[in-house]
Structure formats: C-alpha cells, structure tokens
Design an enzyme around this catalytic site. Structure first.
Site, short mmCIF file in Angstrom:
data_model
loop_
_atom_site.label_atom_id
_atom_site.label_comp_id
_atom_site.label_asym_id
_atom_site.label_seq_id
_atom_site.Cartn_x
_atom_site.Cartn_y
_atom_site.Cartn_z
N SER A 142 -12.87 -32.16 7.52
CA SER A 142 -14.13 -32.79 7.91
C SER A 142 -14.98 -31.84 8.73
CB SER A 142 -13.87 -34.05 8.74
OG SER A 142 -15.11 -34.56 9.20
N LYS A 196 -8.15 -38.93 6.18
CA LYS A 196 -9.52 -38.41 6.01
C LYS A 196 -10.42 -39.49 5.42
CE LYS A 196 -13.04 -35.52 5.54
NZ LYS A 196 -13.84 -35.78 4.43
N HIS A 199 -11.19 -41.85 8.15
CA HIS A 199 -12.15 -41.14 9.02
C HIS A 199 -13.56 -41.32 8.46
CE1 HIS A 199 -14.73 -37.62 9.40
NE2 HIS A 199 -14.23 -37.40 10.60
N ASN A 200 -13.72 -41.08 7.17
CA ASN A 200 -15.05 -41.22 6.56
C ASN A 200 -15.53 -42.67 6.63
OD1 ASN A 200 -14.61 -38.56 5.90
ND2 ASN A 200 -15.45 -38.74 3.85
N GLU A 203 -16.84 -43.23 9.92
CA GLU A 203 -18.15 -42.55 9.97
C GLU A 203 -19.24 -43.47 9.40
OE1 GLU A 203 -17.85 -38.51 8.31
OE2 GLU A 203 -19.69 -38.95 7.22
P1 NBP Z 1 -18.62 -29.30 -5.15
O1 NBP Z 1 -17.92 -30.58 -4.89
O2 NBP Z 1 -20.07 -29.34 -5.47
O3 NBP Z 1 -17.86 -28.52 -6.33
C1 NBP Z 1 -18.34 -27.29 -6.83
C2 NBP Z 1 -17.20 -26.34 -7.12
O4 NBP Z 1 -16.27 -26.93 -8.05
C3 NBP Z 1 -17.69 -25.06 -7.75
O5 NBP Z 1 -16.94 -23.98 -7.23
C4 NBP Z 1 -17.40 -25.28 -9.22
O6 NBP Z 1 -17.26 -24.09 -9.98
C5 NBP Z 1 -16.09 -26.00 -9.14
N1 NBP Z 1 -15.68 -26.69 -10.38
C6 NBP Z 1 -16.20 -27.78 -10.97
BR1 NBP Z 1 -17.71 -28.66 -10.44
N2 NBP Z 1 -15.53 -28.15 -12.09
C7 NBP Z 1 -14.54 -27.25 -12.20
C8 NBP Z 1 -13.50 -27.09 -13.14
N3 NBP Z 1 -13.34 -27.94 -14.16
N4 NBP Z 1 -12.66 -26.05 -12.99
C9 NBP Z 1 -12.81 -25.20 -11.95
N5 NBP Z 1 -13.77 -25.32 -11.01
C10 NBP Z 1 -14.63 -26.33 -11.12
O7 NBP Z 1 -18.43 -28.29 -3.91
P2 NBP Z 1 -18.49 -28.56 -2.33
O8 NBP Z 1 -19.63 -29.42 -1.93
O9 NBP Z 1 -18.34 -27.20 -1.72
O10 NBP Z 1 -17.16 -29.40 -2.03
C11 NBP Z 1 -15.86 -28.93 -2.37
C12 NBP Z 1 -14.85 -30.01 -2.05
O11 NBP Z 1 -14.89 -30.28 -0.64
C13 NBP Z 1 -15.13 -31.34 -2.74
O12 NBP Z 1 -13.93 -31.94 -3.11
C14 NBP Z 1 -15.81 -32.15 -1.67
O13 NBP Z 1 -15.64 -33.55 -1.86
C15 NBP Z 1 -15.10 -31.67 -0.42
N6 NBP Z 1 -15.84 -31.82 0.83
C16 NBP Z 1 -17.16 -31.58 0.89
C17 NBP Z 1 -17.83 -31.72 2.09
C18 NBP Z 1 -19.29 -31.43 2.18
O14 NBP Z 1 -19.86 -31.64 3.27
N7 NBP Z 1 -19.94 -30.93 1.12
C19 NBP Z 1 -17.14 -32.08 3.24
C20 NBP Z 1 -15.77 -32.28 3.16
C21 NBP Z 1 -15.13 -32.14 1.95
P3 NBP Z 1 -18.54 -23.42 -10.70
O15 NBP Z 1 -19.23 -22.63 -9.64
O16 NBP Z 1 -17.96 -22.58 -11.75
O17 NBP Z 1 -19.40 -24.54 -11.23
#
Ligand code: NBP
Length: 489
Positions: A142, A196, A199-200, A203
C-alpha cells in the site's frame, strides 16, 4: 540509456541480482528503484521491453540494475534462491506471468505477487506452486506510486520460511515509523492479500466519512470550500491526524485554473472503484461479519455512479426540512466527534473481519502487528493507529476495539455530538449513510436486547425454524397452526 545502465546490461549473464522485478508500470518501476536505492541489485523485466528501457533511461543511476529481455534471461540473472517480485495487472496477467516464471525457476525459489490479488487466488496459486517446490508469497503493498518509491507499507503472506530470506529485503524498502519498518510477516498463504483487501476497505470507509463531514459543513453550515479546507487542516493537528485528512485539506484548497472555482466543484461527483472495497464486503458477508461502514462506503460510491437513477430522482420531495444548526463552531466540533467515533467503528469492524478471516483460514494474524505496519507508508496511515497498537498490546484478545478503554472513553466523549450530527443530517435531508450506520452499529452492539428475538419468532411462524429461550437450554417451536402450545424440537 545511461552509462550505468549500459554497463550493467553487458553483464546480464552473471547471476548477481538479489531480486528481480517483472511488470515495470508505475508501481513496479518505483519499487525496483526503491530496492536499487537501498543497495540491492535488481534484475528488470517487462513483457514489452519499452518500459524496461524507459526506466533505465530515466533512472538507471538510482542503483545497480540488470536489464533483461526474456524470462529465461531474467531468471538467469538472479542469485539463488531466486526472488522475483511480480507487479503486473491483477488477475489473468498474474497467472500468465507465474506460469512463465515457474517453468524457468527451480525448487526453493520464491515468487512474490505484489499486485492487488484476490486472497482466494493467492491461496490457489500458493497451493499449486508448493506442489512444484516453489515458494509463493502474496504481498499486499500500500502507498500508491509515491509509497512504492519512498517506502510503502508491505503485508507479505506465504510460508514463514520464505520470510526469513525475504523479510530483511522488504523491510529495508518499507516505510519506517519510530525506527520500526512498516512490513511484517502476516501469516500463511492468502493472509497478506486478505489484510491488504480489508485495509483498502477501511480506506473506502475513511474517505466516505471524510466526504460526509465535508458535505455537512457545506450543506448544514453553508461554509465556503476554502474555509472547510482550513477546518480539515486544523483537524490534522489533533486526534484525527492522518494522511487522508491532510490531503483532504489539499484537495479542498485547490482552485481550478480555468474557472476560478474550487476544483472540487468542477469534478464530476461519481466515485470510481477498482474492486478491493467490493471484495471486502463480499468477504464480510461470507464470514458473517457486519462490516457496515465499509459496505456503506462501497454502496455510496455505487449510488454516486448511478447517474440514470439520480437524474430521474432529482427533485423528489424532501418533506419538511429541519433548521440549520445555529452555533457554527459547536456544530463543527460535533462533526469532528462524529467523524472520530465513526472512524473507530470502521476500524473496529475491519479488525473484526480480519480476526474472522484469520480464524476461518487458520492464519493466526496478529491485529497489533497490522496497526504497527499501517502507521506509515500506506493510505490509511494515521496517528490513531498508535492507539490501536496500544489497545492490542494491552489485550491481544480484544473482542472489539470499541471496548478498549481508550476508544470506549473517546466514543463516550463524542456520543452526544455523534447523535446531533446524525439527527441534523436526517432532519436537513443531507445524506450521511456512514455516520448513520456507524451509530446504528454502535447502538446495536451495546443494546441488551435486540429485535432479533422477533425475527426468530417470525422465522419460527412461517418456517418452523425454531428458537432458543432465554430461560432454559434447547430449541423450541410453537405450534402456530394448531393450539399454539410450545414443543421442544
Ligand atoms: P497495471 O496494473 O496497470 O499493470 C501494467 C503492467 O502489467 C505492465 O507492466 C504490463 O506490461 C503488465 N501486463 C499486463 Br497489463 N498483462 C500482462 C501479461 N499478460 N503478461 C505480462 N505482463 C502483463 O500496473 P500498476 O498500476 O503499476 O500496478 C501493478 C500492480 O500493483 C497491480 O496489481 C495493482 O493492482 C497493484 N497496485 C497498484 C497500486 C497503485 O496505486 N497503482 C497500489 C497498490 C497496488 P506491458 O507494459 O507489456 O503492457
């Protein structure tokens, strides 16, 4: 690409990275940078190489990175036991990446899923990888992108054995509060993602309560947005001190450059959601835990987004509305007390749900540990969590936060204010579902008798479901359709 990045790119074949990160969108790249800044050598991988190169181009100087293109090259760059952190989109993408990694890894290696996975998926994945000799750690992370870079709150589940190898590394990049890292082993399999998720959910409840407090200051007191911002800023110096209250003041202070209006007045009033709040409520229903604050928050977002219904209902009769409070300062204090008390209820319910999940799955989660690691890095970080931590230190088997001496006294101090706020909101036709249902929950759990007795009577009448009596053991049924005598069943 920077010199540092090109230099490391040349030595890809050496298995020298302490950890690998695959999935280099905003979260993954910031965690990789955080790891590198803490002196760890980090192997980088992304499905499409563009994100890897963009990271190296912009931030290659943050530390020691190993650029890799294929999964085989990525796995080959890691020291044994290999540790890979997956940061891809939750769901099918995670399964696809796990499958690719598992095929290239060896028994004893560790796969960590840092995405927002559903805990039941984590349980399934852990079982299937354990069969192949691989350790799987579902880790809740988080703090959003800023936390990922500068210190998130990390909630790793999975085998205790994996934490021995992983713990120091994760603790080194987590937020630190009073020298204590905001990361600890939560318990087996899906426990990290479960906490987690809750937690959300908390939130969601916290944000809904803040929204209701703001709406009452506007609707009941007619305060301008800028003045409300200053009230939140002031609240952030006391018991309500928290990241969410702090950023509420920031958002309310923001003026739209185009119109000169408060930004909040030009934002469409339909709240989105990505699913973790909904998951929390579904799980609460399955576990039979009344997590009403979180449920109200999820439903309030759904109501806000029900545009067609809202359009059709605008202008429905309000009935005779009550008068606005006359003492503004006193009512602001009432709202503050209602916010605090309702927040205690939301946390109490969330911790109840975690205790129930822990019992259901045999996780042995320690609630005091959660209060400790949520004090920094995460979105619900708050002064308040120190009090929760102390409450569980005093009594690890606390049946509800609401009966802990500190919170019991705090809610008792604010109870009159809380009632005034809920009754004023109802009288003035201002929706305050989370304030109202939190108060109803509090009144419900403190009541000596509930109308559930009548519910049982009705169930026995139409369905012969039986009832228990207050004065003797056993189950009983009244012969409603006959002479209405009672029989033991
Ligand atoms: P995203 O959730 O937007 O995912 C994008 C990433 O996933 C890119 O690296 C993309 O690769 C890859 N990807 C996808 Br889409 N499909 C794929 C596949 N079939 N095989 C391999 N790679 C694949 O990214 P994020 O916002 O950085 O979040 C990452 C994780 O962290 C998520 O699970 C999210 O729920 C969690 N999270 C996010 C936050 C936040 O604030 N954003 C907070 C806490 C947790 P590509 O570049 O080749 O398309």
């Amino acid at each position: 690409m920077t010199d540092a990045a090109s230099t490391t790119a040349q030595s890809d074949s050496a298995a020298r990275a302490q950890i690998g990160v695959t999935g280099l969108a905003v979260m993954g790249s910031n965690i990789a940078r955080n790891l590198a800044r803490h002196g760890h050598t980090v192997a980088l991988h992304n499905r499409s190489i563009a994100k890897t190169d963009a990271l190296l181009e912009k931030h290659g100087d943050d530390g020691d990175f190993v650029r890799t293109e294929t999964i085989e090259e990525f796995v080959g760059a890691l020291q044994r036991p290999r540790r890979v952190l997956i940061m891809v989109k939750a769901g099918d993408a995670t399964d696809a990446v796990i499958e690719e990694l598992a095929a290239a890894m060896e028994p004893g290696d560790i796969i960590i899923d840092g995405g927002n996975a559903l805990y039941t998926d984590t349980i399934r994945r852990e079982r299937s990888l354990a069969d192949r000799g691989l350790h799987f750690v579902g880790a809740g992370i988080s703090g959003g992108e800023e936390g990922a870079l500068n210190g998130p709150s990390i909630m790793p589940g999975g085998p205790a054995e994996s934490y021995k190898s992983l713990g120091p590394l994760l603790e080194s990049i987590a937020a630190q509060v009073d020298g204590v890292p905001c990361c600890t082993h939560i318990g087996p399999d899906g426990s990290g993602h479960f906490v987690k998720m809750v937690h959300n959910g908390i939130e969601y409840a916290d944000m809904q309560l803040i929204g209701e407090a703001y709406d009452l200051m506007r609707g009941a007191l007619g305060m301008p947005v800028a003045e409300i911002a200053e009230v939140f800023a002031e609240w952030n110096t006391g018991d309500l001190e928290s990241y969410l209250v702090e950023i509420t003041a920031e958002v309310l202070r923001q003026v739209d450059a185009e119109t000169g209006k408060p930004l909040v007045d030009v934002i469409v009033d339909e709240a989105g959601q990505k699913g973790t709040g909904r998951w929390t409520v579904k799980s609460a229903l399955d576990l039979g835990i009344p997590t009403t604050g979180i449920a109200e928050a999820v439903f309030a977002r759904a109501l806000s987004s029900s545009r067609a219904t809202r359009d059709a209902a605008v202008g429905l009769a309000s009935g005779a509305l009550g008068a606005a409070p006359t003492d503004k300062a006193a009512f602001i204090n009432d709202i503050k007390a209602a916010l605090y008390a309702s927040k205690v209820v939301a946390y109490a319910q969330g911790f109840d749900q975690i205790a129930a999940g822990s019992a259901e799955y045999g996780w042995d989660v320690h609630p005091g540990d959660l209060a400790t690691i949520w004090r920094g890095g995460c979105i619900i970080r708050a002064q308040f969590l120190n009090r929760i931590r102390e409450a569980y230190q005093e009594n690890p088997a606390l049946p509800s936060l609401l009966v802990a001496p500190y919170f019991k006294a705090a809610v008792e101090d604010g109870i009159d204010s809380w009632r005034r706020v809920v009754s004023t909101a109802a009288a003035m036709g201002i929706p305050a579902p989370a304030f109202g249902s939190s108060l109803a929950y509090y009144d419900g759990i403190r009541a000596e008798r509930l109308p559930a007795a009548l519910t049982q009577g009705l169930r026995d009448f139409f369905g012969a479901h039986t009832y228990r009596r207050v004065d003797k053991p056993g189950a009983f049924h009244t012969l409603w359709g006959e002479d209405r005598s009672e029989v033991e069943s």
